[in-house]
Design a protein around this motif. Structure first.
Motif, PDB file in Angstrom:
ATOM      1  N   ASP A 136       0.857  -1.195   0.000  1.00 30.96           N
ATOM      2  CA  ASP A 136       0.000   0.000   0.000  1.00 30.96           C
ATOM      3  C   ASP A 136       0.891   1.243   0.000  1.00 30.96           C
ATOM      4  N   VAL A 137       0.353   2.320  -0.541  1.00 32.68           N
ATOM      5  CA  VAL A 137       1.000   3.634  -0.413  1.00 32.68           C
ATOM      6  C   VAL A 137      -0.102   4.589   0.020  1.00 32.68           C
ATOM      7  N   ALA A 171      -5.708   7.575  10.522  1.00 31.84           N
ATOM      8  CA  ALA A 171      -5.307   6.171  10.300  1.00 31.84           C
ATOM      9  C   ALA A 171      -4.076   6.078   9.416  1.00 31.84           C
ATOM     10  N   ARG A 172      -3.709   7.164   8.752  1.00 34.83           N
ATOM     11  CA  ARG A 172      -2.578   7.123   7.819  1.00 34.83           C
ATOM     12  C   ARG A 172      -1.325   7.786   8.404  1.00 34.83           C
ATOM     13  N   LEU A 177       5.328  -1.826   3.694  1.00 37.63           N
ATOM     14  CA  LEU A 177       5.843  -3.155   3.370  1.00 37.63           C
ATOM     15  C   LEU A 177       5.092  -4.178   4.223  1.00 37.63           C
ATOM     16  N   ILE A 178       4.982  -5.388   3.693  1.00 38.56           N
ATOM     17  CA  ILE A 178       4.278  -6.465   4.406  1.00 38.56           C
ATOM     18  C   ILE A 178       4.846  -6.603   5.822  1.00 38.56           C
ATOM     19  N   ILE A 200       5.115  -2.360   7.730  1.00 39.48           N
ATOM     20  CA  ILE A 200       6.375  -1.640   7.957  1.00 39.48           C
ATOM     21  C   ILE A 200       6.276  -0.303   7.241  1.00 39.48           C
ATOM     22  N   VAL A 201       6.356   0.748   8.039  1.00 36.18           N
ATOM     23  CA  VAL A 201       6.219   2.120   7.534  1.00 36.18           C
ATOM     24  C   VAL A 201       7.559   2.570   6.951  1.00 36.18           C
ATOM     25  N   VAL A 202       7.559   2.991   5.700  1.00 37.19           N
ATOM     26  CA  VAL A 202       8.771   3.536   5.067  1.00 37.19           C
ATOM     27  C   VAL A 202       8.444   4.949   4.595  1.00 37.19           C
TER      28      VAL A 202
END
Ligand code: FAD
Length: 408
Positions: free
Chosen positions: A68-69, A163-164, A340-341, A364-366
């Motif tokens: 997701d982005v 939520a984001r 990321l998953i 995983i937040v990037v």
């Protein structure tokens, strides 16, 4: 109250600064900028703990693991969050919006102030506008204060902008401009931060880990070399973290070879993180279990709110306050996250080359954080930038491809 920190222009650190892209004292929060926490000598530097090898699981930064982005707008106000009151018709409205990049972190403290003002009218019923971080926490606090509460909102939490968010303890991230907010804001901020911090204690150690403490690493080729002056056009975002220095650990320098990261300057601290999928679910459940009601509704002008049956209203529309209240003091600060998953074995965050990574239970937040607090300022484009995604994930892939050795 702790002493006020000396005025420093922290937002533009010099090359080699070992920070989380301006995520300073509070770590990876997608929003904070370079903290003065690294300006002084790290505590525990090169201590015994820093010398023994700390094994860490690697992040799998493969492009096809991006699931997701997301993009979100921080509701920034130069003067700090709006917490004043006004009468609209026969309704008493307490505002609680404009928390920039600190909305989750300050929510309980800000909500406590707003609910205190609302309860001064001794209402039996309270309406809360908004079901994001500020609306939900205000609603729960109003219930605890004895009121029957209905939340009215266009979107509920999984869809609301909150939520984001990154989900880090970042209480002074893009919360105000030093000169506009003035020195008095520091005291208000400290009250909000301390109340929030204490309240988050209640959500630690629960199944699903809605809130937890995790380690954060900063991986650099050059030593932190102090603060630089603001560049032309850069704004002086307020820094208040020194006021609550006693609450959180400082950064420690890690001895070479004591972590899997292959770089001359590796630092570590610990910070609180909010696993927002679970934490949001916990808040929604707590509110409903306590008898709270939720009604989906969109308001177009303040008079719509005055028409509600509840005559005491806590107004938490976030960035939506700009349109609803015609409040042009709210400025959007865009932020994008590539997801990321999830990897449950990765239980830390890391900052490297102006990209921050935070492992949460729900992904995983990037995040690319170059440019510090100015990144995304006045940008209200809520569509993903694929170029940013590619660049950020490539940096993480480089870190784990060539600068990480699981065996030390
Ligand atoms: C990329 C990014 C990362 C972030 N990371 C962090 C972090 O790590 N830590 C942290 O503390 N903060 C972080 N933030 C900041 C945080 O997300 C915000 O401060 C917070 O979400 C604001 O919450 P809110 O409840 O005020 O607004 P929102 O979440 O936007 O909620 C507003 C609510 O009001 C409703 N509403 C609005 N207008 C109307 C209307 N006209 N009629 C009816 N309902 C309406 C909406 O539907 C919604 O329910 C981050 C922000 C971004 C963009």
């Amino acid at each position: 109250m702790s002493p006020v920190a000396p005025a420093v222009h922290r937002r533009r650190l010099l090359q080699g600064s070992a920070t989380f892209g301006g995520l300073g004292l509070f770590g990876l929060g997608g929003c904070a900028t370079a903290g003065s926490s690294l300006a002084g000598p790290p505590t525990g530097a090169m201590g015994a703990a820093a010398r023994s090898f700390t094994p860490l699981a690697p992040v799998r930064a493969e492009r096809d693991r991006i699931f997701d982005v997301t993009v979100c707008l921080r509701p920034f106000r130069a003067a700090g969050p709006r917490l004043d009151t006004e009468e609209i018709g026969d309704a008493f409205v307490v505002h609680n919006y404009g928390h920039g990049g600190s909305g989750w972190s300050l929510s309980w403290g800000s909500g406590t102030i707003a609910v205190g003002k609302a309860m001064s009218k001794s209402p039996r019923k309270i309406a809360v506008i908004g079901c994001g971080a500020l609306g939900l926490t205000s609603a729960i606090l109003a219930q605890r204060a004895g009121a029957e509460v209905t939340i009215y909102a266009k979107e509920l939490l999984p869809q609301a902008r909150s939520a984001r968010a990154t989900g880090s303890w970042t209480p002074d991230s893009r919360i105000a401009l030093t000169d506009v907010a003035g020195p008095a804001f520091g005291e208000l901020w400290e009250e909000m931060a301390r109340t929030s911090f204490k309240t988050y204690r209640n959500y630690l150690g629960l199944p699903g880990k809605p809130v937890e403490w995790t380690d954060r690493y900063s991986v650099n080729d050059e030593e932190h070399s102090g603060h630089g002056p603001l560049k032309p056009g850069e704004l002086d975002f307020g820094e208040y973290a020194d006021r609550i220095r006693d609450l959180t650990p400082r950064w420690e320098a890690m001895a070479p070879g004591s972590t899997p990261f292959q770089a001359p300057f590796v630092r570590r601290t610990s910070s609180m993180q909010f696993n927002i999928a679970d934490y949001g679910h916990t808040l929604m459940s707590d509110f409903l279990l306590a008898g709270g009601k939720i009604e989906r509704r969109e308001f177009h002008i303040p008079a719509d709110i005055a028409a509600l049956p509840e005559k005491v209203v806590i107004n938490c529309p976030g960035y939506g306050g700009r349109a609803l209240w015609k409040d042009e003091s709210i400025v959007p600060v865009r932020g994008q996250i590539q997801w990321l998953i999830p990897q449950p074995e990765v239980n830390y965050g890391v900052y490297y080359k102006e990209v921050s990574v935070l492992s949460r239970t729900d992904g995983i937040v990037v995040q690319a954080v170059e440019g510090g607090d100015m990144k995304g300022y006045k940008n209200e484009a809520e569509i993903p930038d694929r170029g940013e995604t590619d660049r950020a994930v490539a940096v993480v892939a480089e870190l784990y491809g060539s600068r990480f050795s699981a065996r030390g």
